[in-house]
Write an enzyme that holds these catalytic residues in place. Structure first.
Site, PDB file in Angstrom:
ATOM      1  N   HIS A 170      -6.829  -0.230   5.351  1.00 49.97           N
ATOM      2  CA  HIS A 170      -7.004  -1.152   6.476  1.00 49.97           C
ATOM      3  C   HIS A 170      -8.445  -1.216   6.987  1.00 49.97           C
ATOM      4  O   HIS A 170      -9.044  -2.282   7.057  1.00 49.97           O
ATOM      5  CB  HIS A 170      -6.095  -0.747   7.638  1.00 49.97           C
ATOM      6  CG  HIS A 170      -4.638  -0.674   7.278  1.00 49.97           C
ATOM      7  ND1 HIS A 170      -4.011  -1.647   6.533  1.00 49.97           N
ATOM      8  CD2 HIS A 170      -3.679   0.243   7.559  1.00 49.97           C
ATOM      9  CE1 HIS A 170      -2.727  -1.333   6.379  1.00 49.97           C
ATOM     10  NE2 HIS A 170      -2.506  -0.180   6.982  1.00 49.97           N
TER      11      HIS A 170
ATOM     12  N   GLU B 208      -3.468   5.160  17.462  1.00 47.57           N
ATOM     13  CA  GLU B 208      -2.028   4.998  17.700  1.00 47.57           C
ATOM     14  C   GLU B 208      -1.580   6.089  18.654  1.00 47.57           C
ATOM     15  O   GLU B 208      -2.052   7.229  18.552  1.00 47.57           O
ATOM     16  CB  GLU B 208      -1.262   5.124  16.382  1.00 47.57           C
ATOM     17  CG  GLU B 208      -1.538   3.978  15.442  1.00 47.57           C
ATOM     18  CD  GLU B 208      -0.726   4.082  14.165  1.00 47.57           C
ATOM     19  OE1 GLU B 208       0.350   3.471  14.112  1.00 47.57           O
ATOM     20  OE2 GLU B 208      -1.157   4.778  13.245  1.00 47.57           O
TER      21      GLU B 208
ATOM     22  N   LYS C 272       0.833  -1.187   0.000  1.00 42.44           N
ATOM     23  CA  LYS C 272       0.000   0.000   0.000  1.00 42.44           C
ATOM     24  C   LYS C 272       0.872   1.243   0.000  1.00 42.44           C
ATOM     25  O   LYS C 272       2.046   1.124   0.333  1.00 42.44           O
ATOM     26  CB  LYS C 272      -0.916  -0.010   1.214  1.00 42.44           C
ATOM     27  CG  LYS C 272      -0.136   0.107   2.533  1.00 42.44           C
ATOM     28  CD  LYS C 272      -1.022   0.397   3.683  1.00 42.44           C
ATOM     29  CE  LYS C 272      -1.225   1.850   3.923  1.00 42.44           C
ATOM     30  NZ  LYS C 272      -0.241   2.491   4.797  1.00 42.44           N
TER      31      LYS C 272
ATOM     32  N   LYS D 109      -3.326   9.460  14.881  1.00 44.13           N
ATOM     33  CA  LYS D 109      -1.984   9.414  15.487  1.00 44.13           C
ATOM     34  C   LYS D 109      -2.007  10.262  16.751  1.00 44.13           C
ATOM     35  O   LYS D 109      -2.838  11.170  16.882  1.00 44.13           O
ATOM     36  CB  LYS D 109      -0.965  10.026  14.528  1.00 44.13           C
ATOM     37  CG  LYS D 109      -0.914   9.385  13.160  1.00 44.13           C
ATOM     38  CD  LYS D 109      -0.010   8.193  13.140  1.00 44.13           C
ATOM     39  CE  LYS D 109       0.169   7.642  11.746  1.00 44.13           C
ATOM     40  NZ  LYS D 109       0.700   6.276  11.763  1.00 44.13           N
TER      41      LYS D 109
ATOM     42  N   HIS E  95      -1.815  -5.389   5.641  1.00 47.32           N
ATOM     43  CA  HIS E  95      -1.318  -6.246   6.721  1.00 47.32           C
ATOM     44  C   HIS E  95      -2.346  -6.429   7.842  1.00 47.32           C
ATOM     45  O   HIS E  95      -2.242  -7.351   8.633  1.00 47.32           O
ATOM     46  CB  HIS E  95       0.043  -5.768   7.241  1.00 47.32           C
ATOM     47  CG  HIS E  95       0.000  -4.569   8.126  1.00 47.32           C
ATOM     48  ND1 HIS E  95      -0.016  -3.290   7.640  1.00 47.32           N
ATOM     49  CD2 HIS E  95      -0.023  -4.448   9.477  1.00 47.32           C
ATOM     50  CE1 HIS E  95      -0.040  -2.437   8.644  1.00 47.32           C
ATOM     51  NE2 HIS E  95      -0.042  -3.116   9.781  1.00 47.32           N
TER      52      HIS E  95
HETATM   53  C1  BG6 Z   1       0.679   1.407   8.190  1.00 45.18           C
HETATM   54  C2  BG6 Z   1       0.575   2.914   8.196  1.00 45.18           C
HETATM   55  O1  BG6 Z   1       0.038   0.869   7.073  1.00 45.18           O
HETATM   56  O2  BG6 Z   1       0.046   0.902   9.368  1.00 45.18           O
HETATM   57  C3  BG6 Z   1       1.200   3.506   9.435  1.00 45.18           C
HETATM   58  O3  BG6 Z   1       1.241   3.443   7.048  1.00 45.18           O
HETATM   59  C4  BG6 Z   1       0.615   2.858  10.672  1.00 45.18           C
HETATM   60  O4  BG6 Z   1       1.007   4.910   9.476  1.00 45.18           O
HETATM   61  C5  BG6 Z   1       0.663   1.347  10.565  1.00 45.18           C
HETATM   62  O5  BG6 Z   1       1.384   3.293  11.789  1.00 45.18           O
HETATM   63  C6  BG6 Z   1      -0.100   0.722  11.715  1.00 45.18           C
HETATM   64  O6  BG6 Z   1       0.094  -0.672  11.683  1.00 45.18           O
HETATM   65  P1  BG6 Z   1       0.032  -1.536  13.017  1.00 45.18           P
HETATM   66  O7  BG6 Z   1       0.144  -2.933  12.553  1.00 45.18           O
HETATM   67  O8  BG6 Z   1       1.171  -1.072  13.871  1.00 45.18           O
HETATM   68  O9  BG6 Z   1      -1.285  -1.209  13.639  1.00 45.18           O
END
Ligand code: BG6
Length: 493
Positions: free
Chosen positions: A263, A239, A171, A349, A201
């Site tokens: 996501h 986050e 992505k 964030k 992911h």
């Molecule tokens: C990524 C984003 O796809 O996913 C990031 O680009 C983000 O900005 C991250 O921090 C979050 O992934 P996870 O698995 O840590 O929740």
């Protein structure tokens, strides 16, 4: 296929917890990481491949080839890969395991905009086939900046490397529906769709896959999983970190493109989809697409954007930046199951804590016998699926508080993943790399679904409302509370 093979039963923990857990090794192949010295490679891909190696889930014969502009000799690449794995693998890097793993690692320096790089790569892969017995099977991972995807695909096509190979695309997949469509067409001209693995992911996360098991392997929830019993659905992907040096990336992308399109909408398909006819990749992709098509393009008035205070002072960020680091949306799924049930999602964030969870908020009981006795709680039952951290599933219900008076309080039935199954969860990239090496597309996204996800967000992207400021460490701007009112966001406990 993936879900039946890995997703059910305690084999999961065994599989990536140190033994192969009965899973078969993928066939011999070369895994080629284009963008092989970048951040994703360092933080996720190399540590995941190493851990798959330790778990006995890499092919018996393999080569991992990094391709990038960096001038790295084989020793330099291996040292860098080791430091990456030591820093980011959720396992310890052990000397004998590392020696075995690194024997398959190599790096090719070159500019991916130059076709000659691909000719040299073809030669290099030929020698990998001879040295490592990888039998001409290739999996290309596009871990470059998205602006390079088209030229990489052209290079793979013109050098003949694309024929018979598989490709994983990172992505962001485009930046709107039109660019995603163009990218899909460029890929389709070279790769058959069954060889294309668009990665999100989040779909590799254990608890997301468990949504399907929860819904369709149990008889008690599915009868309630609809507009007659559900008041609303909410999803939070919060986050606590800021943009961590990715200022210029965030300026272009923002939270809608970074988190919601790839996501959150994908995860929502698992919440909202109809039962697929089977767990086959095609059946699952078809149901996911059907539900994405039922989600109406978002109303601009149902979008709240936020920006944390201090964001404009981050390196690479404009002093009057309008990029959002937070977004909350109200979505509607226009089908018989969900008509009239709002889906509220928010992500950001620098929020109060790191947590991702989905809550199904059920309607209040029809008979309000206990209205006067309710002293706390949200009312109604809530089923929360925590995606991370501390993965689990929690069901809240009203209970009588002990004592002579009739007073009610909110109580919960809690299921915690790791202590219950006494095994560690599979890391998303490990899971998805393993599946791609096996050719299993179940947990990847289809081209049409990606385009549809962009279409849903198009009104918000075309005419974005100004972002509201919020304090780092808060739950985002107050306006997000107004969006969900009179309901309330779940405060993750
Ligand atoms: C990524 C984003 O796809 O996913 C990031 O680009 C983000 O900005 C991250 O921090 C979050 O992934 P996870 O698995 O840590 O929740």
């Amino acid at each position: 296929m993936a879900l039946t093979r890995i997703g059910v039963g305690p084999v999961v923990g065994g599989a990536l917890g140190g033994e192969s857990g009965g899973l078969s090794r993928p066939p011999p192949q070369s895994i080629v990481i284009l963008g092989g010295s970048g951040d994703l490679t360092r933080r996720k891909l190399l540590p995941a491949l190493y851990h798959l190696g330790v778990a006995g889930l890499l092919p018996e014969r393999y080569a991992v080839v990094g391709v990038s502009r960096s001038e790295l000799d084989p020793g330099g690449f291996r040292r860098w890969a080791r430091t990456s794995s030591e820093s980011f693998c959720r396992c310890d890097v052990d000397a004998p395991d590392w020696r075995r793993f690194e024997a398959g690692l190599s790096h090719l320096s070159g500019d991916l905009g130059d076709l000659a790089t691909f000719d040299r790569l073809a030669e290099h892969l030929g020698s990998m086939d001879r040295e490592h017995g990888t039998e001409g099977r290739r999996l290309f991972y596009l871990a470059t900046p998205p602006s390079a995807f088209a030229e990489v695909i052209r290079g793979l096509a013109e050098s003949g490397l694309a024929a018979g190979s598989r490709v994983i695309v990172e992505k962001p997949f485009g930046h709107d529906a039109a660019s995603a469509g163009a990218l899909n067409r460029a890929i389709a001209a070279v790769f058959d769709e069954t060889r294309v693995f668009r990665i999100d992911h989040y779909l590799g996360k254990e608890t997301v896959q468990n949504l399907l098991v929860l819904r369709f392997a149990n008889a008690i929830l599915e009868p309630l999983w609809n507009r007659r019993h559900v008041d609303h659905v909410q999803m939070t992907v919060a986050e606590d970190i800021g943009i961590e040096g990715r200022g210029s990336f965030y300026e272009e992308v923002g939270a809608l493109r970074d988190m919601v399109q790839p996501h959150i909408l994908q995860v929502l398909t698992f919440v909202a989809m109809e039962p697929p006819g089977s767990l086959d990749a095609d059946a699952l992709l078809a149901e996911k697409l059907r539900v994405l098509r039922a989600i109406r393009p978002v109303e601009p008035s149902h979008v709240v954007r936020g920006q944390y205070l201090g964001y404009r002072s981050e390196p690479g960020v404009a002093s009057a930046s309008q990029a959002e680091t937070f977004v909350a949306l109200r979505l509607e799924v226009e089908n018989d199951r969900w008509r009239g049930v709002p889906f509220f999602v928010r992500t950001g964030k620098s929020l109060a804590r790191r947590t991702s969870e989905i809550t199904i908020a059920f309607r209040e009981p029809a008979i309000e016998l206990f209205r006067s006795a309710r002293s706390d709680g949200r009312g109604g039952n809530h089923l929360t699926v925590r995606i991370q951290p501390d993965e689990g599933i929690f069901l809240s219900f009203m209970a009588k508080r002990p004592g002579a008076a009739l007073a009610l309080g909110e109580a919960a039935l809690d299921f915690w993943y790791e202590p219950t199954f006494k095994s560690r969860l599979v890391e998303a990239y490990e899971r998805l790399l393993y599946d791609a090496m096996q050719g299993d597309r179940t947990l990847f996204t289809g081209g049409a679904g990606v385009e549809r996800a962009w279409e849903i967000l198009e009104p918000a992207l075309a005419d974005p409302p100004s972002p509201h400021r919020y304090l780092p460490g808060s739950w985002g701007p107050r306006e997000a509370d107004a969006l969900i009112a009179p309901r309330r966001w779940n405060h993750p406990g």
